[in-house]
Enzyme design. Structure first.
Site: not given
Ligand SMILES: *Cc1c(COP(=O)(O)O)cnc(C)c1O
Length: 500
Positions: A112-114
């Site tokens: 989810f860091k993207d």
């Protein structure tokens, strides 16, 4: 809108300045002076929009020193079908009645860091232009795994920026290492540091705080910046998907306008769940925010007792991105929850630094309990959840998401609350193949196997396609082989920037 520091009243800066500098000079984090509110009709108006249009709607309320065109440009460069597999960007799945999974891992690095690191480079570039800065930006990152790769993918080939990632030689998984050392792009560099994550992190911090070195860089037309999760430019894009998922529920007739929902968020640094808190304060109908931890359950205890105490054993778990004892973004929540009492926040953070502990007063405790519910799962529970959900629904989730699912079950049992609930899914199961296969097929299924063979094995077991970015890893040429001692990190930076 102006931004203040969580630790004093003096600071007042526009968002571009907050994003460019990351941290306020007094050591505090930047927070918006007021939190914008959306009327229910405005939330309803998001339903027919696509993800990018929803993002523009939310972001322009916070980035008021950006023109709407600038925000649109940033959003459209970040969230593309090519990078996120489909135009949905953050798809929502209904698994059982009243429970939905919000998948935030369809970006280029499968975590989810993207969602934030794909847009941060564009926000940062505009911020630098706006503040009249002409130097080239050099992003330094120390990573324990996921952030490094997501930052590399976000900044690759972004004009006017360079990025250098340091990872601990023995501290990342095979897949994570391979993801980084095969990184393409004309402005990227990756080096292993002989040591652990703390060594890499300390080295980066030292370079950041070195005034002499900053001058050398400035003479060569470079400035340092950071992409870590306390930057407002990483937090604000995360607010979007809470509104977007609510809008999708409305659009799909799963809820009616105004119906409350719960969100369950697997939490480490408190960034993701803090974004959900902002969404709630902005008027999104949220009943409870359920904060899910692994055995490093410092936040569970804090929510239940009002005592933050990091003096405990650090545990290495199967959900490594949540193995954290200092949740930096909690500071932002406390600032709002205490009615913007910067002096008090500064004092707590000082206590945390000196004694590893602080306690908030009754009023703040009550406020925390009104908003959050905290729980945790150990690895055995996490594995059992992966196995059970796969057996029942044929849905395979990663270890972080499984922690959230387990904590949700505990919440539901304890409270009987049947409010519709969104479980936030933060990584592709392929990113944690080893654990996921162990959970579903037993330990023997992974023992002694090549990590890249496990990708194929999971694909077969789960009847899923391996995400492109992971499937190609085995054959990708290794580009970066530099390994340095901790005291050689300066040399790596200077070498990459061609400094004399
Ligand atoms: C970073 C991360 C988390 C924790 O998010 P925070 O914003 O730090 O609370 C959870 N799951 C995965 C897969 C992550 O990479």
């Amino acid at each position: 809108m102006q931004y203040q520091s969580t630790r004093s009243k003096e600071v007042r800066v526009p968002s571009a300045f907050a994003i460019k500098t990351g941290l306020a000079a007094d050591g505090g984090l930047y927070v918006p002076e007021q939190i914008p509110r959306l009327a229910l009709e405005e939330i309803a108006s998001l339903a027919p929009l696509n993800y990018n249009e929803r993002a523009i709607n939310i972001l322009t309320r916070f980035l008021t020193d950006f023109t709407p065109e600038e925000v649109k440009l940033c959003v459209d460069r970040a969230y593309t079908k090519e990078k996120f597999e489909s135009v949905e960007i953050a798809p929502l799945y209904k698994l059982e009645s009243d429970v939905y999974y919000l998948e935030l891992w369809h970006g280029p690095t499968c975590a989810f860091k993207d969602m934030a690191l794909q847009i941060l480079p564009h926000l940062l570039l505009r911020s630098i232009e706006k503040t009249g800065e002409s130097k080239e930006v050099v992003i330094l990152v120390a990573t324990s795994g996921d952030t490094g790769k997501a930052a590399l993918e976000g900044f690759r080939d972004v004009e006017g920026t360079r990025i250098i990632v340091f990872y601990p030689a023995d501290g990342v998984s095979d897949v994570q290492k391979r993801q980084m050392v095969t990184q393409e792009g004309n402005n990227v560099d990756v080096a292993a540091v002989r040591g652990n994550f703390d060594d890499a992190q300390n080295g980066v911090k030292q370079i950041f705080s070195d005034k002499e070195y900053a001058e050398i860089l400035a003479r060569n037309n470079f400035m340092l910046s950071s992409a870590n999760s306390i930057n407002w430019g990483r937090l604000v894009p995360q607010i979007v998907y809470y509104f977007s998922s609510y809008a999708s529920l409305l659009k799909n007739n799963e809820i009616r306008l105004g119906d409350p929902v719960n969100f369950v968020v697997p939490t480490g640094n408190f960034g993701n769940i803090l974004a959900a808190y902002y969404a709630k304060e902005m008027g999104l109908p949220i009943h409870k925010l359920i904060c899910a931890s692994n055995e490093n359950n410092v936040l569970t205890d804090f929510i239940n007792t009002g005592i933050y105490d990091k003096n405990r054993e650090f545990k290495t778990t199967a959900s490594p991105s949540m193995d954290i004892l200092i949740s930096s973004n909690l500071e932002r929540f406390l600032y709002h929850a205490t009615g913007c009492d910067g002096a008090r926040i500064a004092q707590w953070m000082q206590e945390l630094k000196e004694t590893g502990r602080y306690e908030v007063p009754e009023l703040t405790k009550a406020r925390i309990k009104e908003i959050f519910w905290g729980g945790f799962c150990d690895d055995a529970e996490t594995f059992a959840n992966i196995c059970e959900v796969n057996r029942q629904y044929g849905y395979v989730m990663d270890t972080h998401t499984a922690v959230a699912k387990g904590v949700y079950e505990k919440y539901r049992k304890e409270t009987g609350d049947a409010t519709k609930t969104v479980i936030v899914s933060t990584a592709s199961p392929f990113k944690f193949c080893d654990s996921v296969l162990t959970a579903i097929c037993g330990e023997d299924s992974v023992k002694g196997k090549d990590p890249f063979d496990l990708l194929d094995e999971l694909a077969k077991t789960a009847d899923l396609l391996i995400p492109d970015s992971l499937a190609g890893l085995r054959e990708k040429p290794v580009i970066f082989t530099t390994a340095c001692e901790k005291n050689e990190m300066y040399d790596v930076v200077s070498h990459m920037l061609n400094l004399a």
